[in-house]
Design an enzyme around this catalytic site. Structure first.
Site, short mmCIF file in Angstrom:
data_model
loop_
_atom_site.label_atom_id
_atom_site.label_comp_id
_atom_site.label_asym_id
_atom_site.label_seq_id
_atom_site.Cartn_x
_atom_site.Cartn_y
_atom_site.Cartn_z
N LYS A 103 32.20 39.99 50.15
CA LYS A 103 32.77 40.72 49.01
C LYS A 103 31.98 42.00 48.75
O LYS A 103 30.77 42.03 48.91
CB LYS A 103 32.71 39.85 47.75
CG LYS A 103 33.91 38.97 47.55
CD LYS A 103 33.94 38.47 46.09
CE LYS A 103 35.06 37.52 45.80
NZ LYS A 103 35.04 37.05 44.42
N ARG B 128 43.22 31.89 32.27
CA ARG B 128 43.89 32.96 31.53
C ARG B 128 45.41 32.84 31.58
O ARG B 128 46.10 33.24 30.67
CB ARG B 128 43.52 34.32 32.12
CG ARG B 128 42.14 34.77 31.75
CD ARG B 128 41.72 35.94 32.59
NE ARG B 128 41.45 35.53 33.96
CZ ARG B 128 40.87 36.28 34.87
NH1 ARG B 128 40.54 37.52 34.56
NH2 ARG B 128 40.64 35.82 36.07
N HIS C 15 34.50 36.28 29.70
CA HIS C 15 33.47 35.31 30.11
C HIS C 15 32.65 34.86 28.90
O HIS C 15 32.36 33.68 28.74
CB HIS C 15 32.50 35.94 31.13
CG HIS C 15 33.12 36.36 32.42
ND1 HIS C 15 33.04 37.64 32.90
CD2 HIS C 15 33.81 35.67 33.36
CE1 HIS C 15 33.64 37.72 34.07
NE2 HIS C 15 34.13 36.55 34.38
N SER D 212 37.28 41.41 35.11
CA SER D 212 36.22 42.28 35.64
C SER D 212 36.83 43.39 36.48
O SER D 212 36.33 44.52 36.49
CB SER D 212 35.25 41.47 36.50
OG SER D 212 34.57 40.52 35.72
P1 ADP Z 1 35.54 34.58 40.41
O1 ADP Z 1 35.33 35.61 41.46
O2 ADP Z 1 34.97 33.24 40.73
O3 ADP Z 1 36.97 34.47 39.87
P2 ADP Z 1 34.96 35.84 37.90
O4 ADP Z 1 33.66 36.42 37.47
O5 ADP Z 1 36.11 36.78 38.03
O6 ADP Z 1 34.64 35.09 39.22
O7 ADP Z 1 35.41 34.68 36.91
C1 ADP Z 1 34.59 33.58 36.61
C2 ADP Z 1 35.32 32.63 35.68
O8 ADP Z 1 35.60 33.29 34.45
C3 ADP Z 1 36.67 32.14 36.19
O9 ADP Z 1 36.85 30.80 35.78
C4 ADP Z 1 37.66 33.01 35.49
O10 ADP Z 1 38.93 32.40 35.35
C5 ADP Z 1 36.97 33.16 34.14
N1 ADP Z 1 37.41 34.35 33.43
C6 ADP Z 1 37.40 35.62 33.84
N2 ADP Z 1 37.92 36.45 32.91
C7 ADP Z 1 38.28 35.66 31.87
C8 ADP Z 1 38.91 35.89 30.59
N3 ADP Z 1 39.28 37.10 30.21
N4 ADP Z 1 39.12 34.82 29.78
C9 ADP Z 1 38.76 33.59 30.19
N5 ADP Z 1 38.19 33.30 31.37
C10 ADP Z 1 37.95 34.31 32.21
#
Ligand code: ADP
Length: 154
Positions: A41, A90, A17, A127
């Site tokens: 969730k 990703r 992120h 995450s």
């Molecule tokens: P959600 O539950 O909406 O997927 P996340 O917190 O998992 O929420 O992800 C938020 C955003 O961050 C999404 O666009 C996701 O693709 C991006 N994201 C998560 N991990 C990575 C990463 N390692 N590299 C790039 N983008 C990421």
């Protein structure tokens, strides 16, 4: 003013992120990191903890605001006059999932989604993997910002 919303669960914020947010700074005047509240969730970290983790990771960055929201992301964007949604990609699975949401959001509201491709060295981070490591007493400090590892005593 170019204002973007970066919506997500951020449970917790990771270096993936962080990479997307830092690289989007030159593109926008303001980036609202918006933690979505979804009653269905189960989260590992409370909304207050997740907000603190993000604030501590960006305490010196004036363009960044951290908020929480519930309901449709496009409605939230409209309520704060943001014209862009920021998302990270990703892999092909992210793309397929995000494509339908982005097209729907544009149909509903005209709001454009801006995608940044993950950096090679953070593309494997999620995450959910971080939560697994933390839950099992492992060391996730190479995957998350220092502000997060310091707070969760890794
Ligand atoms: P959600 O539950 O909406 O997927 P996340 O917190 O998992 O929420 O992800 C938020 C955003 O961050 C999404 O666009 C996701 O693709 C991006 N994201 C998560 N991990 C990575 C990463 N390692 N590299 C790039 N983008 C990421």
């Amino acid at each position: 003013m170019k204002k973007a919303v970066f919506p997500g669960s951020f449970d917790p914020i990771t270096l993936g992120h962080l990479d997307i947010i830092k690289r989007s700074l030159p593109l926008f005047d303001e980036i609202v990191i918006a933690i979505g509240i979804n009653a269905k969730k189960n989260y590992m970290f409370s909304i207050e903890e997740r907000k603190k983790f993000i604030q501590n990771s960006f305490f010196a960055e004036e363009k960044i605001i951290v908020e929480t929201y519930s309901g449709l992301t496009v409605d939230y964007c409209k309520s704060i006059q943001a014209d862009f949604i920021l998302r990270g990609l990703r892999n092909p699975a992210d793309f397929e999932f995000e494509k339908a949401i982005a097209q729907t959001n544009r149909k509903l509201s005209g709001i454009e989604t801006v995608f940044l491709l993950t950096s090679a060295d953070t593309s494997f981070i999620s995450s959910s993997i971080v939560r697994d490591i933390v839950r099992n007493g492992g060391d996730a400090s190479s995957l998350i910002p220092d502000a997060v590892s310091n707070s969760i005593n890794l």
